[in-house]
Design a protein around this motif. Structure first.
Motif, PDB file in Angstrom:
ATOM      1  N   ARG A  57     138.657  13.888  13.368  1.00 16.41           N
ATOM      2  CA  ARG A  57     137.772  12.722  13.217  1.00 16.41           C
ATOM      3  C   ARG A  57     137.683  12.283  11.758  1.00 16.41           C
ATOM      4  O   ARG A  57     137.671  11.093  11.464  1.00 16.41           O
ATOM      5  N   GLU A  81     146.534   5.995  15.173  1.00 15.87           N
ATOM      6  CA  GLU A  81     146.786   6.036  16.622  1.00 15.87           C
ATOM      7  C   GLU A  81     147.199   7.437  17.063  1.00 15.87           C
ATOM      8  O   GLU A  81     146.746   7.930  18.098  1.00 15.87           O
ATOM      9  N   GLU A  85     141.983   5.020   8.909  1.00 16.35           N
ATOM     10  CA  GLU A  85     141.493   3.669   9.182  1.00 16.35           C
ATOM     11  C   GLU A  85     141.101   2.963   7.885  1.00 16.35           C
ATOM     12  O   GLU A  85     141.361   1.776   7.719  1.00 16.35           O
ATOM     13  N   ARG A 104     144.118   9.564  17.129  1.00 20.79           N
ATOM     14  CA  ARG A 104     143.281   9.235  18.304  1.00 20.79           C
ATOM     15  C   ARG A 104     143.779   9.976  19.543  1.00 20.79           C
ATOM     16  O   ARG A 104     142.988  10.492  20.325  1.00 20.79           O
ATOM     17  N   GLU A 105     145.095  10.022  19.707  1.00 23.73           N
ATOM     18  CA  GLU A 105     145.675  10.733  20.852  1.00 23.73           C
ATOM     19  C   GLU A 105     145.386  12.234  20.757  1.00 23.73           C
ATOM     20  O   GLU A 105     145.085  12.870  21.770  1.00 23.73           O
ATOM     21  N   LEU A 142     140.907  10.565  10.934  1.00 28.07           N
ATOM     22  CA  LEU A 142     140.926   9.236  11.547  1.00 28.07           C
ATOM     23  C   LEU A 142     140.189   8.232  10.666  1.00 28.07           C
ATOM     24  O   LEU A 142     140.686   7.122  10.429  1.00 28.07           O
TER      25      LEU A 142
END
Length: 148
Positions: free
Chosen positions: A61, A77, A68, A80-81, A64
């Protein structure tokens, strides 16, 4: 079924399905668990395995958010997976209302009356919601419930 047993089953299935990301995440989690077992010198309990999963999920997290911020949608991406795969091994998450209810009980148990005692409340609260709630959400709820 323990987390490790589930990981072993899902590893075999991911190999058959040629699911590269799932396979990669499962291998990474298994390696983290094995490393912890080697360091400890014995098998891990369910709670300890869950702690490792929680730590790995938290790292993803944070990554991520950084990807971003940097505008790296390709890497975001993939992360996220990975988060989706890791989340599938976590217990069901508590809702904010459930966290609020537990926090209210803990506050009355420890006798906290101000934000100065937030550490005492969080110390008693986290073992009850371990793996079932995000620490940041727990902190936010406890902070809202404690008067200044």
């Amino acid at each position: 079924m323990s987390v490790m047993e589930r990981l072993n089953q899902d590893l075999k299935q991911a190999m058959k399905d040629k699911a590269a990301i799932k396979l990669s995440v499962i291998r990474m989690v298994k390696a983290a668990i094995k490393n912890e077992e080697i360091n400890k010198g014995s098998l891990l309990s369910e709670d300890e395995e869950l702690s490792i999963l929680t730590r790995e999920l938290k790292q993803r997290r944070e990554s991520l958010q950084e990807f971003e911020k940097a505008g790296r949608e390709d890497l975001a991406e993939k992360i996220r997976e990975e988060i989706i795969v890791l989340t599938s091994y976590m217990p069901a998450q508590l809702s904010e209302d459930e966290i609020r209810q537990i926090a209210t009980e803990v506050i009355s148990q420890v006798g906290a009356s101000s934000k100065k005692e937030m550490g005492k409340v969080m110390g008693a609260m986290m073992p009850k919601v371990k793996g079932k709630a995000d620490g940041n959400l727990v902190q936010k709820v406890v902070s809202e419930l404690l008067p200044s």
